[in-house]
Design a protein around this motif. Structure first.
Motif, PDB file in Angstrom:
ATOM      1  N   VAL A 292       0.858  -1.178   0.000  1.00 57.88           N
ATOM      2  CA  VAL A 292       0.000   0.000   0.000  1.00 57.88           C
ATOM      3  C   VAL A 292       0.898   1.233   0.000  1.00 57.88           C
ATOM      4  O   VAL A 292       1.880   1.287   0.744  1.00 57.88           O
ATOM      5  CB  VAL A 292      -0.899   0.001   1.254  1.00 57.88           C
ATOM      6  CG1 VAL A 292      -1.765   1.264   1.292  1.00 57.88           C
ATOM      7  CG2 VAL A 292      -1.770  -1.241   1.294  1.00 57.88           C
ATOM      8  N   PRO A 293       0.616   2.216  -0.833  1.00 57.82           N
ATOM      9  CA  PRO A 293       1.454   3.424  -0.812  1.00 57.82           C
ATOM     10  C   PRO A 293       1.342   4.131   0.534  1.00 57.82           C
ATOM     11  O   PRO A 293       0.344   3.970   1.245  1.00 57.82           O
ATOM     12  CB  PRO A 293       0.871   4.272  -1.952  1.00 57.82           C
ATOM     13  CG  PRO A 293      -0.505   3.750  -2.163  1.00 57.82           C
ATOM     14  CD  PRO A 293      -0.460   2.299  -1.832  1.00 57.82           C
ATOM     15  N   ARG A 323      -2.475  -5.989   5.913  1.00 60.09           N
ATOM     16  CA  ARG A 323      -2.636  -6.429   7.307  1.00 60.09           C
ATOM     17  C   ARG A 323      -1.880  -5.493   8.250  1.00 60.09           C
ATOM     18  O   ARG A 323      -2.377  -5.150   9.333  1.00 60.09           O
ATOM     19  CB  ARG A 323      -2.138  -7.864   7.458  1.00 60.09           C
ATOM     20  CG  ARG A 323      -2.987  -8.905   6.759  1.00 60.09           C
ATOM     21  CD  ARG A 323      -2.559 -10.322   7.142  1.00 60.09           C
ATOM     22  NE  ARG A 323      -3.212 -11.315   6.300  1.00 60.09           N
ATOM     23  CZ  ARG A 323      -2.612 -11.983   5.322  1.00 60.09           C
ATOM     24  NH1 ARG A 323      -1.317 -11.787   5.083  1.00 60.09           N
ATOM     25  NH2 ARG A 323      -3.275 -12.860   4.601  1.00 60.09           N
ATOM     26  N   ALA A 324      -0.691  -5.074   7.871  1.00 60.49           N
ATOM     27  CA  ALA A 324       0.074  -4.140   8.698  1.00 60.49           C
ATOM     28  C   ALA A 324      -0.640  -2.797   8.808  1.00 60.49           C
ATOM     29  O   ALA A 324      -0.634  -2.155   9.875  1.00 60.49           O
ATOM     30  CB  ALA A 324       1.477  -3.953   8.106  1.00 60.49           C
ATOM     31  N   ALA A 328      -1.975  -1.190  12.307  1.00 60.69           N
ATOM     32  CA  ALA A 328      -1.545   0.144  12.720  1.00 60.69           C
ATOM     33  C   ALA A 328      -2.706   1.022  13.163  1.00 60.69           C
ATOM     34  O   ALA A 328      -2.490   2.161  13.619  1.00 60.69           O
ATOM     35  CB  ALA A 328      -0.785   0.818  11.576  1.00 60.69           C
ATOM     36  N   GLY A 329      -3.928   0.524  13.041  1.00 60.01           N
ATOM     37  CA  GLY A 329      -5.096   1.266  13.501  1.00 60.01           C
ATOM     38  C   GLY A 329      -5.531   2.373  12.579  1.00 60.01           C
ATOM     39  O   GLY A 329      -6.210   3.319  13.003  1.00 60.01           O
ATOM     40  N   LEU A 357      -7.427 -11.740   2.890  1.00 59.96           N
ATOM     41  CA  LEU A 357      -6.672 -11.004   3.887  1.00 59.96           C
ATOM     42  C   LEU A 357      -6.849 -11.531   5.307  1.00 59.96           C
ATOM     43  O   LEU A 357      -5.942 -11.440   6.133  1.00 59.96           O
ATOM     44  CB  LEU A 357      -7.063  -9.519   3.851  1.00 59.96           C
ATOM     45  CG  LEU A 357      -6.699  -8.752   2.584  1.00 59.96           C
ATOM     46  CD1 LEU A 357      -7.349  -7.379   2.592  1.00 59.96           C
ATOM     47  CD2 LEU A 357      -5.191  -8.613   2.466  1.00 59.96           C
ATOM     48  N   GLY A 358      -8.040 -12.016   5.636  1.00 58.75           N
ATOM     49  CA  GLY A 358      -8.295 -12.491   6.989  1.00 58.75           C
ATOM     50  C   GLY A 358      -8.454 -11.388   8.013  1.00 58.75           C
ATOM     51  O   GLY A 358      -8.265 -11.626   9.215  1.00 58.75           O
ATOM     52  N   LEU A 359      -8.826 -10.187   7.597  1.00 60.09           N
ATOM     53  CA  LEU A 359      -9.083  -9.110   8.550  1.00 60.09           C
ATOM     54  C   LEU A 359     -10.416  -9.306   9.253  1.00 60.09           C
ATOM     55  O   LEU A 359     -10.630  -8.794  10.355  1.00 60.09           O
ATOM     56  CB  LEU A 359      -9.068  -7.745   7.845  1.00 60.09           C
ATOM     57  CG  LEU A 359      -7.806  -7.388   7.061  1.00 60.09           C
ATOM     58  CD1 LEU A 359      -7.906  -5.968   6.532  1.00 60.09           C
ATOM     59  CD2 LEU A 359      -6.562  -7.550   7.919  1.00 60.09           C
TER      60      LEU A 359
END
Length: 463
Positions: A292-293, A323-324, A328-329, A357-359
Motif C-alpha cells: 500500500v502506498p 494487514r500491517a 496500525a489502527g 486477507l483475513g481481517l
C-alpha cells in the motif's frame, strides 16, 4: 439564444439535452448512447453523458465513448441539488447533454421518468424491435401517453431487421412520437456482457473502439445528431453543493485507493469529493503492487475479486502490507468486493477457494445468477450515508455486525455493516456526496474504533 446563454439572474445555463430511455432493461440503451456520444465526439462536439442510478460499468463505457467524465444521477441516492449542480456544470461546457436511463423508463422509485420530468429533459426511447413491427408503435403510443409531465421525442428502433421492417414501424407510429433512427441488427455494435452487467471498459478497450465507431457510422446516416443539437436549450440552475468552502476538511490526509481490474467500482463523484475536501489520493493495484502506498487511510472498493482470486492470493506481499495497515489502527473502508477481500477466503465460480486477507472472520462464495441489489442507507457511527447493494456472492461465518443497511422501500434489515478496529466493511457501495461530513469522519482522525454490535433483530437478508 446560444446553448450556453444564461437564462436568468440566478445563473441558470441552457444546453440542449436528451434523456435516453427504454421500455425495459436489455434494449440497447448503452449501445445507442455510446454510439451517439462517439458520433458527436467525431464531429468535434463536446458531449457530456450521465448515467441514471448506481451503475459502475455503463459509465466506464460511456466515458471512453465520449472522452469526458461520466457521473451518476439519482434523486434518492445523490439528491436533487447534487443532480442539478452536476447538470449545471456540464451545461457550461457541453454542446449536448445525454442522460442514459436505467431499467424501464417508468420503473423504480424514483424512476428515469421522474428524473427527466424534474429537470424538463425530453426523452428518446430505445426499443429492441426484433420480433415485432406495428406492436412497437403501440408500445410507443402507450409510453407517450402514460404521463403528462414527460415529453417523448420519438423512437430509436434497435435491432431492426430490414428496411421494410423499419417502414412497417414508421408507418404505424403516431405523428407525436416519430421514428428518429433505426439501428440494424449487427453483432459488431452490441456491447459484451457478463454476470454483473457489461464487461469493464479497461478490459476490452480496443474492442470497444471498434464497436463505438461502428455504432457511430450506423447513426450518422440517420441525421439524428442534427435534430438533437437543434433542440431548445434546457436551463440548469446552480445549487452550490460542491462549494469547497462549505465542505468538511480532509486537508493533509492521504487516502490510498485500490484501483485495477479486480477493484474498479468507483464513483468519480466520490473521488471528486475527497479531493474537494483536500485529501490527496494515491491509487494502487492489489493485483500487481507489493505494498500500500504511504497513506493515512485506505479504500478497498467493489469490483471482481472472484475473477482474480488466485492472483490476489498469490500476492502475499500486498496482503502483508494491508494487514500491517490494519494493525496500525488506520481507517479502512471495504465495500462489496473489498469486503470479500477482507475475509479469510473466497470461493470462485469454478469452486476454487483462495486465501484472502483475513481481517474479518468468514468466507465468501459465488452463487450463480441469483443475487441481491437495491438502494439502502448505511447507518455508520459517523453518520448515515446512502448507497446501494449489487452482488452475487454470500459472506458466511462473519462476526456480529454493528448495524444493517436501511432499505429504501422495505422494513427488513439490509446489508450487514461490520466494524473491527478502524475497518468498516459492508456489501454496500456508498455514495460519498450524500453525507460529506460522515465520510470525512470515517477517513479522518476521529473515526470511532469499535467492534461492539448495535442490538438489532436477526436479519433474514442476503448475507
Amino acid at each position: 439564444m446560444s446553448a450556453h446563454d444564461s437564462f436568468d439572474g440566478a445563473g441558470a445555463i441552457g444546453c440542449p439535452a436528451v434523456f435516453i430511455a427504454a421500455p425495459a432493461s436489455g434494449q440497447g440503451k448503452t449501445t445507442v448512447t455510446a454510439a451517439l456520444a462517439r458520433l458527436l465526439r467525431n464531429q468535434g462536439k463536446v458531449v457530456r453523458v450521465f448515467k441514471t442510478g448506481p451503475d459502475y460499468l455503463d459509465p466506464q463505457v460511456l466515458e471512453q465513448a465520449s472522452g469526458q467524465p461520466v457521473d451518476q444521477l439519482d434523486l434518492w441516492m445523490a439528491g436533487e441539488e447534487y443532480c442539478r449542480q452536476r447538470l449545471h456544470v456540464a451545461a457550461r461546457e457541453a454542446d449536448l447533454i445525454l442522460v442514459e436511463g436505467a431499467m424501464g423508463l417508468f420503473d423504480g422509485e424514483p424512476s428515469s421518468a421522474d428524473l427527466a420530468a424534474r429537470f424538463n429533459i425530453p426523452m428518446l426511447v430505445v426499443m429492441d424491435v426484433k420480433g415485432m413491427a406495428q406492436t412497437a408503435a403501440a408500445l410507443m403510443a402507450g409510453l407517450a401517453g402514460f404521463r403528462d409531465d414527460v415529453r417523448i421525442l420519438g423512437l430509436v428502433a434497435n435491432n431492426c431487421g430490414s428496411r421494410r421492417h423499419r417502414e412497417l414501424i414508421e408507418e404505424a407510429l403516431p405523428e407525436s412520437v416519430p421514428l428518429l433512427a433505426s439501428v440494424a441488427r449487427n453483432a459488431d455494435i452490441a456491447l459484451p456482457e457478463r454476470h454483473l452487467g457489461l464487461v469493464q471498459a479497461a478490459e476490452i478497450r480496443d474492442d470497444l473502439e471498434i464497436r463505438f465507431n461502428a455504432g457511430a457510422k450506423a447513426l450518422e446516416a440517420e441525421d439524428l445528431v442534427s435534430r438533437l443539437l437543434a433542440l431548445p436549450p434546457v436551463p440548469f440552475e446552480p445549487t452550490g453543493v460542491d462549494d469547497p468552502e462549505a465542505l468538511p476538511s480532509l486537508h493533509g490526509r492521504v487516502i490510498a485507493i485500490a484501483r485495477d481490474a479486480a477493484f474498479s467500482f468507483i464513483y468519480q463523484a466520490n473521488l471528486d469529493l475527497l479531493e474537494a475536501m483536500g485529501a490527496e489520493l494515491r491509487f494502487f493495484s492489489p493485483l500487481v503492487d507489493r505494498a500500500v502506498p504511504p497513506s493515512d487511510a485506505l479504500w478497498l472498493p467493489g469490483g471482481y475479486p472472484e475473477i482474480y482470486g488466485a492472483r490476489l492470493a498469490e500476492n502475499t506481499a500486498m496482503q502483508a502490507s494491508i494487514r500491517a495497515f490494519y494493525e496500525a489502527g488506520k481507517p479502512i473502508l471495504a465495500e462489496c468486493g473489498g469486503l470479500l477481500y477482507c475475509l479469510e477466503g473466497l470461493t470462485d465460480y469454478d469452486g476454487r477457494t483462495h486465501a484472502m486477507l483475513g481481517l474479518l472472520p468468514g468466507a465468501g462464495w459465488m452463487r450463480g445468477r441469483r443475487g441481491c441489489q437495491g438502494m439502502q442507507t448505511a447507518d455508520l457511527p459517523e453518520g448515515p450515508v446512502r448507497g446501494h447493494a449489487h452482488h452475487r456472492s454470500v459472506a458466511e461465518g462473519t462476526p456480529e455486525p454493528i448495524a444493517h443497511g436501511r432499505r429504501q422501500r422495505h422494513p427488513a434489515p439490509g446489508e450487514a455493516i461490520f466494524r473491527r478496529r478502524r475497518l468498516t466493511a459492508t456489501y454496500l457501495h456508498l455514495f460519498f456526496p450524500n453525507n460529506p461530513a460522515a465520510m470525512a469522519r470515517l477517513f479522518g482522525v476521529d473515526t470511532p474504533a469499535t467492534d461492539t454490535a448495535i442490538e438489532l433483530k436477526e436479519s433474514q437478508g442476503c448475507n
